[in-house]
Design a protein around this motif. Structure first.
Motif, PDB file in Angstrom:
ATOM      1  N   VAL A 247      -2.329  -7.062   3.671  1.00  0.00           N
ATOM      2  CA  VAL A 247      -1.165  -6.247   3.314  1.00  0.00           C
ATOM      3  C   VAL A 247      -0.385  -5.927   4.586  1.00  0.00           C
ATOM      4  O   VAL A 247      -0.960  -5.475   5.580  1.00  0.00           O
TER       5      VAL A 247
ATOM      6  N   ALA B 157      -6.432  -2.259   3.636  1.00  0.00           N
ATOM      7  CA  ALA B 157      -5.196  -2.959   3.264  1.00  0.00           C
ATOM      8  C   ALA B 157      -4.819  -3.978   4.330  1.00  0.00           C
ATOM      9  O   ALA B 157      -4.484  -5.128   4.024  1.00  0.00           O
TER      10      ALA B 157
ATOM     11  N   ALA C 253      -6.045  -5.883  -4.168  1.00  0.00           N
ATOM     12  CA  ALA C 253      -5.460  -6.956  -3.368  1.00  0.00           C
ATOM     13  C   ALA C 253      -5.827  -8.326  -3.905  1.00  0.00           C
ATOM     14  O   ALA C 253      -5.118  -9.312  -3.666  1.00  0.00           O
TER      15      ALA C 253
ATOM     16  N   TYR D 261       0.849  -1.195   0.000  1.00  0.00           N
ATOM     17  CA  TYR D 261       0.000   0.000   0.000  1.00  0.00           C
ATOM     18  C   TYR D 261       0.883   1.243   0.000  1.00  0.00           C
ATOM     19  O   TYR D 261       1.727   1.422   0.881  1.00  0.00           O
TER      20      TYR D 261
ATOM     21  N   VAL E  49      -8.746  -0.725  -2.745  1.00  0.00           N
ATOM     22  CA  VAL E  49      -7.728  -1.541  -2.096  1.00  0.00           C
ATOM     23  C   VAL E  49      -8.123  -3.011  -2.157  1.00  0.00           C
ATOM     24  O   VAL E  49      -7.316  -3.879  -2.515  1.00  0.00           O
TER      25      VAL E  49
END
Length: 342
Positions: A45, A40, A297, A18, A293
């Motif tokens: 993440v 995230a 992802a 990110y 996001v």
């Protein structure tokens, strides 16, 4: 979320990183920024990338606040130094003074005692390379930096830094390179990638979506969608306008059936493409909304077969730029990419 080793180092980073260029501190409200960071984290993440120059330090502050309370050992935080952060002559570059001072300022804004990856944001022709490398090495020895990287350096510059670090007997060496890289902009492939693979340097690429163009949301002959970066405030529109030419946008629309056949969104196809390229350790995504996001992802762990990769190349054809001389330049050097309208 899959994780990969950063080059041949022992550090593992999330395949999706990110990043907060053009968002935190200038294009996105703090509450939205925090929601994007949480999205995230929820997606798995663990790696976050920023820079001292992003929104003149505000991006680091916003990211630090958004990550407050998260177990520090569970995160990999990366930032950068080189570009101007103030009006003074020493508020830029890779001199020992600026590197050390900027690192201390970044740590304060991020609210951490160390960064996992510290990167030279650009090459500095005005500072002796040895001075820069020794300053970085001292930060590693002091425990304020764990790993070193560069961004948008040419192959010759990286090679010289590796040679000089060896000659100086430095403890630390470059393990990461952060270049601009996507389906359209492949200028690192002829020289930077082969050198990096030989030397164990991992690529953590930015702009995998080419400023959002590869999502397919910008249509030829039509205004930018409301709420998109090209329609937003701040500096984002001036960067995106460089890749909004109708010729390019028409070709991007031809990628839609390829994404559909792969069971991916256009954004996921573009991000997955970078993760399927040799030498790439991770792709940096930016977002103005949490749903972006989550979508991006979804590219983690996706394998694109040879036929899919060939179809992408066949569609983009002569629009792809592989000129190594353009390493370090923005994606604005192809006339057919540029927007003809204001």
């Amino acid at each position: 979320m899959e994780h990969r080793a950063l080059g041949r180092s022992g550090l593992f980073i999330s395949e999706i990183i990110y990043g907060n260029w053009l968002t935190h501190g200038e294009g996105v409200e703090r509450d939205t920024a925090a929601a994007c960071v949480q999205a995230a984290l929820d997606a798995g993440v663990t790696t976050f990338d920023t820079a001292d120059v992003y929104a003149q330090g505000a991006a680091e502050e916003v990211l630090g606040q958004a990550l407050k309370g998260v177990r520090r050992e569970s995160l990999e935080i990366a930032t950068k130094v080189c570009l101007p952060t103030g009006p003074g002559r020493n508020d830029r570059g890779l001199s020992r003074k600026h590197v050390i001072e900027s690192c201390h300022s970044s740590l304060r804004r991020l609210g951490t005692d160390y960064v996992d990856l510290y990167q030279a944001h650009r090459f500095d022709d005005e500072t002796p390379l040895a001075e820069t490398l020794i300053a970085f090495d001292d930060l590693v020895r002091a425990g304020k930096v764990l790993y070193l990287g560069v961004s948008e350096w040419r192959a010759g510059q990286i090679a010289e830094a590796l040679r000089l670090a060896g000659d100086l007997g430095l403890r630390s060496r470059i393990v990461a390179n952060q270049p601009q890289y996507n389906m359209l902009w492949r200028v690192i492939e002829p020289e930077v990638v082969p050198l990096s693979e030989r030397e164990g340097i991992g690529q953590i690429v930015f702009q995998p979506l080419a400023q959002g163009v590869l999502t397919g949301k910008y249509l030829p002959g039509e205004p930018a969608p409301a709420g998109s970066r090209a329609d937003a405030g701040g500096r984002a529109p001036q960067f995106i306008s460089r890749v909004l030419g109708d010729t390019l946008l028409r070709r991007v629309q031809e990628l839609r059936p390829i994404a559909a056949d792969a069971g991916l969104t256009m954004a996921q196809l573009a991000v997955a493409w970078t993760l399927n390229r040799p030498g790439v350790s991770a792709a940096i995504i930016g977002a103005t909304r949490p749903e972006q996001v989550r979508d991006n992802a979804g590219a983690s762990g996706v394998t694109l077969d040879a036929e899919t990769l060939k179809r992408i190349d066949d569609v983009l054809g002569d629009l792809v730029d592989r000129d190594p001389a353009k390493t370090g330049k923005m994606m604005d050097v192809r006339p057919e990419w540029r927007a003809s309208r204001s």
